[in-house]
Scaffold this active site. Structure first.
Site, PDB file in Angstrom:
ATOM      1  N   ARG A  41       0.823  -1.216   0.000  1.00 34.08           N
ATOM      2  CA  ARG A  41       0.000   0.000   0.000  1.00 34.08           C
ATOM      3  C   ARG A  41       0.853   1.262   0.000  1.00 34.08           C
ATOM      4  O   ARG A  41       0.452   2.273  -0.595  1.00 34.08           O
ATOM      5  CB  ARG A  41      -0.950   0.001   1.195  1.00 34.08           C
ATOM      6  CG  ARG A  41      -2.156  -0.903   0.954  1.00 34.08           C
ATOM      7  CD  ARG A  41      -3.047  -0.926   2.162  1.00 34.08           C
ATOM      8  NE  ARG A  41      -4.346  -1.516   1.866  1.00 34.08           N
ATOM      9  CZ  ARG A  41      -5.256  -1.782   2.787  1.00 34.08           C
ATOM     10  NH1 ARG A  41      -5.006  -1.515   4.066  1.00 34.08           N
ATOM     11  NH2 ARG A  41      -6.406  -2.301   2.444  1.00 34.08           N
ATOM     12  N   LYS A 199     -16.948 -17.521   5.095  1.00 35.08           N
ATOM     13  CA  LYS A 199     -18.369 -17.293   5.353  1.00 35.08           C
ATOM     14  C   LYS A 199     -19.199 -16.920   4.136  1.00 35.08           C
ATOM     15  O   LYS A 199     -18.876 -15.977   3.430  1.00 35.08           O
ATOM     16  CB  LYS A 199     -18.520 -16.182   6.379  1.00 35.08           C
ATOM     17  CG  LYS A 199     -18.135 -16.631   7.750  1.00 35.08           C
ATOM     18  CD  LYS A 199     -18.533 -15.578   8.758  1.00 35.08           C
ATOM     19  CE  LYS A 199     -18.162 -16.018  10.164  1.00 35.08           C
ATOM     20  NZ  LYS A 199     -18.048 -14.888  11.066  1.00 35.08           N
ATOM     21  N   GLY A 352      -7.113  -9.444   1.533  1.00 37.17           N
ATOM     22  CA  GLY A 352      -5.911  -9.786   2.303  1.00 37.17           C
ATOM     23  C   GLY A 352      -5.407 -11.209   2.099  1.00 37.17           C
ATOM     24  O   GLY A 352      -4.230 -11.425   1.803  1.00 37.17           O
ATOM     25  N   GLY A 375     -12.113  -4.793   1.890  1.00 37.13           N
ATOM     26  CA  GLY A 375     -13.550  -4.514   1.932  1.00 37.13           C
ATOM     27  C   GLY A 375     -14.017  -3.667   0.755  1.00 37.13           C
ATOM     28  O   GLY A 375     -15.091  -3.895   0.194  1.00 37.13           O
TER      29      GLY A 375
HETATM   30  C1  3PG Z   1      -8.365  -2.104   5.339  1.00 41.54           C
HETATM   31  O1  3PG Z   1      -7.287  -2.470   5.793  1.00 41.54           O
HETATM   32  O2  3PG Z   1      -9.273  -2.893   5.042  1.00 41.54           O
HETATM   33  C2  3PG Z   1      -8.562  -0.642   5.063  1.00 41.54           C
HETATM   34  O3  3PG Z   1      -7.412   0.074   5.369  1.00 41.54           O
HETATM   35  C3  3PG Z   1      -9.774  -0.122   5.787  1.00 41.54           C
HETATM   36  O4  3PG Z   1      -9.619  -0.248   7.166  1.00 41.54           O
HETATM   37  P1  3PG Z   1     -10.919  -0.321   8.112  1.00 41.54           P
HETATM   38  O5  3PG Z   1     -11.585  -1.627   7.795  1.00 41.54           O
HETATM   39  O6  3PG Z   1     -10.390  -0.245   9.507  1.00 41.54           O
HETATM   40  O7  3PG Z   1     -11.795   0.848   7.747  1.00 41.54           O
END
Ligand code: 3PG
Ligand code: MG
Length: 396
Positions: A41, A199, A352, A375
């Site tokens: 990132r 899930k 991830g 997300g």
């Molecule tokens: C992540 O790592 O998914 C993003 O940086 C967003 O982080 P958050 O889910 O804490 O908003």
């Protein structure tokens, strides 16, 4: 979706001498000592910073790190390690500024500073109008370049986009959107989606959206087990969500009506525990015993999935098909990674676990686009308009 692009603003000379505030996503994994274990990132955020410096702007960059309590900074919440890595990657000192909301710090054109963890500011998470107003006053141009946080409407990802004189998309945010649109809007067919993970419930709306778009929907992990239950198979002690069986059935029905397919495993790798010491057995999907746990797809299934991937025109990948962290259960995901690497399809991956699998099997250079979003990536696949794009479109 229309939005201003920072690249256009720079190209037309509008950024010269201006105060540019870049919201990046520098939320990187760290070990217990605070060392950065993976810096994708940070590297992905360099082009926006370099673009701003090259355009002669005075550059401020911020990001969140983790989910700290607002107003209660702890040493582990600090972006200090990120400032260090950023300095190294940019080849210039990047000072870290704390308590920056009210201004009172100096950045000259051609300089860059990192503003401490924005989630330490009171009102960040809830996007307080007071905080947003202050943030807007810090800059002439706001650049949203935090794709990983584009699904959040917080003060530095949303409020400031309303209060800053100009709000635009940075090169990373724009590239992510372009790549995902290319994969989903006018894809080269067949379009194959791979959705793994544990899930069904959290990925259900994505599965439904994909079911009406893709030609093949490969499911993996606990999701595949729930689909096997829906197909009337026995899965022993495997991770699954029996209460989601009807939804899984619906997804298969939608696909079938369109002449598309959810290829279910024909063989699996089972063990009685998820452990590196577990003894793994390959069995037909009809031979899973009452105490077995399905932890990977078997070789026949892997070969079938590899075949599907080999013929794909476009591949969208989120989630492994087995517990690939443990060697006995890595075969399916490894085979899939290799098939994706060798395929001529346009491939895009995010999340991830998926990035960890890509790193483990060394296929970084063979995936066409690797998203920095977790997300956020999933929400785009779901067909949602992310807050980042909604607010930037409003300002365009
Ligand atoms: C992540 O790592 O998914 C993003 O940086 C967003 O982080 P958050 O889910 O804490 O908003
Ligand atoms: Mg997260």
């Amino acid at each position: 979706m229309k939005f201003l692009r920072f690249s256009d603003i720079c190209a037309s000379g509008q950024a010269a001498g201006k105060r540019v505030f870049i919201r990046a996503d520098l939320n990187v994994p760290q070990d217990d000592e605070g060392n950065i274990t993976e810096d994708t990132r940070i590297r992905a955020s360099l082009p926006a910073i370099q673009m701003a410096l090259g355009a002669g702007a005075a550059v401020m960059v911020t990001s969140h790190l983790g989910r700290p309590t607002e107003g209660e900074p702890r040493p582990e919440d600090s972006l200090a390690p990120v400032a260090k890595r950023l300095s190294k990657l940019l080849g210039r000192e990047v000072p870290l500024i704390t308590d920056w909301v009210e201004g009172g710090f100096e950045v000259k054109p051609g300089e860059v500073v990192l503003l401490e963890n924005c989630r330490l500011n009171k009102g960040e998470k809830k996007n307080s109008p007071e905080l947003a107003a202050k943030l807007g006053k810090l800059c002439d141009i706001f650049v949203h370049d935090a794709f990983g946080t584009a699904h959040r409407a917080e003060a530095t990802t949303y409020g400031i986009a309303e209060t800053a004189p100009i709000a635009c998309a940075g090169p990373l945010l724009a590239a992510e959107m372009d790549a995902i649109s290319k994969a989903l809007e006018n894809p080269r067919r067949p379009l194959v989606a791979i959705v793994g993970g544990s899930k069904v419930s959290t990925k259900l709306s994505i599965l439904k959206t994909l079911a009406s778009r893709v030609d093949q929907l490969i499911v993996g992990g606990g999701i595949a087990n729930t689909f096997l239950l829906a197909a009337g198979k026995r899965i022993g002690d495997s991770l699954a969500e029996p209460e989601m069986v009807r939804e899984a059935q619906q997804v298969m029905d939608i696909m079938k009506e369109r002449g598309a397919e959810v290829p279910l495993p024909v063989d699996v790798v089972v063990a009685d525990e998820v452990s590196a010491l577990a003894r793994a057995n390959r069995v037909s999907v009809d031979e899973v015993g009452p105490h077995d746990r399905i932890l990977d797809v078997g070789p026949k299934t892997s070969a079938k999935l590899a075949e599907i991937i080999a013929h794909a025109g476009t591949i969208v990948w989120n989630g492994p098909v087995g517990v690939f962290e443990i060697p006995q259960f890595a075969g399916g995901t490894k085979m899939m990674a290799s098939a994706i690497a060798h395929s001529e399809a346009f491939s895009i991956a995010g999340g991830g676990d998926t990035l960890a699998a890509i790193a483990k099997f060394h296929i970084e250079d063979d995936v066409d686009y690797i998203s920095t979003g977790g997300g956020a990536f999933l929400e785009v696949l779901e067909g949602k308009t992310l807050p980042a794009f909604e607010v930037l479109a409003k300002r365009a």
